[in-house]
Design a protein around this motif. Sequence first.
Motif, mmCIF file in Angstrom:
data_model
loop_
_atom_site.group_PDB
_atom_site.id
_atom_site.type_symbol
_atom_site.label_atom_id
_atom_site.label_comp_id
_atom_site.label_asym_id
_atom_site.label_seq_id
_atom_site.Cartn_x
_atom_site.Cartn_y
_atom_site.Cartn_z
ATOM 1 N N UNK A 41 0.870 -1.097 0.035
ATOM 2 C CA UNK A 41 0.008 0.004 -0.003
ATOM 3 C C UNK A 41 0.955 1.155 0.036
ATOM 4 N N UNK A 42 0.817 2.238 -1.107
ATOM 5 C CA UNK A 42 1.659 3.253 -1.230
ATOM 6 C C UNK A 42 0.600 4.560 -1.174
ATOM 7 N N UNK A 43 1.008 5.333 -0.117
ATOM 8 C CA UNK A 43 0.032 6.657 -0.213
ATOM 9 C C UNK A 43 0.972 7.843 -0.340
ATOM 10 N N UNK A 53 -0.525 -0.374 -10.745
ATOM 11 C CA UNK A 53 -1.118 0.695 -9.512
ATOM 12 C C UNK A 53 -2.678 0.916 -9.639
ATOM 13 N N UNK A 54 -3.204 0.415 -8.880
ATOM 14 C CA UNK A 54 -4.732 0.598 -8.615
ATOM 15 C C UNK A 54 -5.017 1.466 -7.247
ATOM 16 N N UNK A 55 -5.193 2.760 -7.462
ATOM 17 C CA UNK A 55 -5.396 3.727 -6.254
ATOM 18 C C UNK A 55 -4.054 3.523 -5.529
ATOM 19 N N UNK A 56 -4.128 3.366 -4.260
ATOM 20 C CA UNK A 56 -2.764 3.171 -3.552
ATOM 21 C C UNK A 56 -2.227 1.666 -3.461
ATOM 22 N N UNK A 57 -2.716 0.881 -4.165
ATOM 23 C CA UNK A 57 -2.383 -0.621 -4.001
ATOM 24 C C UNK A 57 -1.447 -1.067 -5.234
ATOM 25 N N UNK A 58 -0.250 -1.229 -4.974
ATOM 26 C CA UNK A 58 0.764 -1.381 -5.941
ATOM 27 C C UNK A 58 1.213 -2.997 -6.000
ATOM 28 N N UNK A 59 1.033 -3.516 -7.212
ATOM 29 C CA UNK A 59 1.481 -5.035 -7.290
ATOM 30 C C UNK A 59 2.167 -5.449 -8.279
ATOM 31 N N UNK A 60 3.110 -6.440 -8.118
ATOM 32 C CA UNK A 60 3.959 -6.773 -9.530
ATOM 33 C C UNK A 60 4.042 -8.346 -9.363
ATOM 34 N N UNK A 61 4.133 -9.000 -10.537
ATOM 35 C CA UNK A 61 4.926 -10.515 -10.578
ATOM 36 C C UNK A 61 5.572 -10.417 -11.542
ATOM 37 N N UNK A 62 6.531 -9.370 -11.684
ATOM 38 C CA UNK A 62 7.538 -9.308 -12.761
ATOM 39 C C UNK A 62 8.862 -9.241 -12.538
#
Length: 213
Positions: free
Chosen positions: A72-74, A91-100
């Motif tokens: 979670x990145x604000x 990046x979806x709002x404040x949620x940052x994800x990766x599988x790369x």
Amino acid sequence: MKTFPFIFSLIPFILFSCKKDGIKDISGNVTAMGQVGVTVSSSQQPIQGVSNFNASVVALQDGVSTYAASATVSNNLLLNFLSNYPDVFTINGNIVTTNSIRLKQTSEGVKCETPAFPGVVVKYSSKVGDKYPVGNTGINRQVVSKSTEDDYPYGFMLIKTIQVEQPIPAAHKLSGVTKLVYVANHRFGIVAVDVYFDDGSKVTFPLYWSAEN
């Protein structure tokens, strides 16, 4: 919270080329840190608007580990910086994800195989001043310090570290991030990442792994 040379050959010519062009690869066996199921976490408390960080190795192929991660990145500066790499981070709002994120973790060091950040991140036997080219970008990661005593706080202990600085490409400095410094240890791998901002401030994100080299 607990939680983010092979090139040196046998002939002098190759040794000379390595010093001139930088260290481009690592050797050594894949360690326990690169095995599927290993997890990575960071501080239990939010750091500079970053919280709930977790990552794990979800695949290992040809010596390269693939990581899935989320946080979670604000912090808008960090969000802007990460948005420069849409092929790596979602990046979806404040949620940052990766599988790369793809790393080669061996007894000799760590090499990134993710196209956005390619090249050696750290070679544990390097000396201050050694450089690691970041692909063909013209940018080098460079060893800026290497301790000879256990002087870096990590969990409940002090450890020796090697610190590697990576400048941010000029086109991405508009995000406010100017450089990264990777802090590593031969036993615990990358133990922290320092993020420097254009106002001169920095924030340190510790990394804790569920396995060791």
